[in-house]
Each structure stands twice: as structure tokens, then as C-alpha cells.
Scaffold this active site. Sequence first.
Site, short mmCIF file in Angstrom:
data_model
loop_
_atom_site.label_atom_id
_atom_site.label_comp_id
_atom_site.label_asym_id
_atom_site.label_seq_id
_atom_site.Cartn_x
_atom_site.Cartn_y
_atom_site.Cartn_z
N ARG A 66 0.79 -1.24 0.00
CA ARG A 66 0.00 0.00 0.00
C ARG A 66 0.82 1.29 0.00
O ARG A 66 0.28 2.36 -0.24
CB ARG A 66 -0.95 0.01 1.22
N CYS A 183 -2.93 -1.41 12.74
CA CYS A 183 -2.78 -2.09 11.45
C CYS A 183 -1.97 -3.37 11.61
O CYS A 183 -2.07 -4.28 10.80
CB CYS A 183 -2.09 -1.16 10.46
#
Length: 339
Positions: A66, A183
Site C-alpha cells: 500500500r 494495522c
Amino acid sequence: MTNRYFKQILLAEIGEEGQKRLSSASAVIAGCGGLGTVIASSLVRFGVGKVTIVDRDFIELDNLSRQVLFDEEDIRRGLPKAIAAAEKLRRINSEVVVEPVVADLTAENIEQLIKGTDIVLDGTDNFETRFLINDACVKLDIPWIYGGVVATYGMSFAIIPGTTPCLKCFISELPGPGSTPTCDTIGVLGTAVNMVASIEVTEALKILLGKQDALIKKLIYIDVWYGTWSLFELKKDKNKCSVCDDRQFVFLEQKKGTRLASLCGQNAVQISPPATTGISFKDLASRLASSGEVSYNNYMLRFTIEPYEFTVFPNGRTIIKGTTDESMAKTLFSKYIGV
Ligand SMILES: [Zn+2]
């Protein structure tokens, strides 16, 4: 010659005048991970005059899912995120001054790093740093954009000191360690990161363009998976806020000294000694060569002594992988790096 900003100048929201404003504006991005790379890429492509990127970390393979500015070659070269990002961004738009800062954002350096900038954007992954940014931005009267993302959802809010509530107004206490999902514990979807970063940048543009009336002025909550877009009105508490009313900056006024932090989900501890003028990696490498495997470049030194891996930065900040025990890390640091 085609103007690289042609299509955004066409927009009534920006125009020629707005583009000029952007080219003389400056922004600081705190953290250059998932959010920070998308924010940096957008601001540089938009032609914001000066973009400073502050990040303490280096690039690892699982970032590439990402973190849009990095690639496998950056990992092979052992580049810190801020340096690798700056290299890419300069190739994207050489008209923008891109300043990489390889450092942990701390009470000691934040004021110097953000002083005089027009805006600060949140690319961090923890509330301690956000509270520090909030203290510094309120103190120096600099707008900042809060943004956070985890799993498939995230949120953002534009904070203008003296005008909107500050972070402390709507999050009264720093969440305890382990009390919020991260995360590293529940994962994150790259598209959610891109959405939150895009919201942060759009709100930042309005401020840089002098169009504060166009700000959404509410906490924006979005979940890309479930299709949620919600706006929450944030009001200042009836009680006075210790930061924006009483100007008590407890995160900014932390005492100096060595600080230790377990890096969540990474089986690593970071040690930040008081900043030094610079470590000689050549000397340190020769001292460590008989104890384990050592390599270094201009930005970091790596030292492996099983089961631990040290990454040392020029100002002495060190990440020790292989333990989450802070006292063990301190012992290892004293033993091999010293203070
Ligand atoms: Zn406040």
C-alpha cells in the site's frame, strides 16, 4: 508547452490564482507510510511549493502492498522511507522542493521542523505522536489535518487552532497501550488508506487555497468495504480544553532524555537517546565487526547478532528487533552501541 497543472487550473475551485497560491505554499507530512506516501504523492503532483517529509523508519517488504512511493529496489538499497520518497517525488515534479527528514518526530525536534509551514498532515500511526503534533500546532498556530486508518475504515478532521476544536477537545485522553486496534494487529486495506489520505489532502488544499469556508468542518468517517460515509459534528466541551484554552502542552514539554518505545506488532524496541551531532558508522562498524554481521550506508547501520538485529541512525536512534522487552533493549543498546 502544456502546463502540467492544466486540468486542475480548469477547476473553478483552483484556477490560475489558486495554483499560484499552491506553488508558494509549504506542507509538512508527519510519517511516510501508507497515508504519508499517498499524501506526499498528491501534494507534490498538485505543485505545493515545498513538501517536508518526516519519517523515522526504513522500508520493509510488507509496506509495498500500500505504500505507493516504494519498490523492491528501495528495500535492496536499504533506504529510509523519507529518502526513498524524496527521490521518487523529485522525479515526479522537479518544481517542488522536497525535503526528507529521517527522524522520529519528538518533543525536542517538532517545533523546529514545523515552524513557518502552512500546514501539517497526519501520516502517523499512533496517538502519542498525534497529541504531540496537536500541542505543537496549537502552540505555533499552524493548521493540521488529523487522519487515521485501520482495517477497512478511517477518519479525518481539519484542525485550525482558535477556530475548530483541537484533537484534545474531542479525544480527552491518550488511549492506553494495546487499547485500540492497530494495522499490525487487525490489518489494513490499501484502498481505505488511499481514501483517507485523499480526504486529508483535499481538506489541506482548501486551507492552502485560503478557502476555509469550503472545509467539511466535521469529523469524516469512512468505511470503503461497507460503503459508509458519515459526518460527525464535533463541539468543544463545556469544560475548558487544557491544550487550546489553557495552553498546557504536556506532550511538547516532556523532559529530555533517552526514550524507549516498543514498536507495536513488530517485536522491536526503539531507543531514542538525546540527539547527538552524528555517529561515525565507520568507527562503530569496526568496533562491532568482531561481535556480529555489520553493514552500513549513509543513512543507517545494520548490526546482526542472533537473535537480535540493530538498525542505528546517524543521530543515535536505534531500533532493536528481536525483543519487546524495553529493559533488555536498553541493556543490548548499552552493550553494543553505548551512549
Ligand atoms: Zn482543544
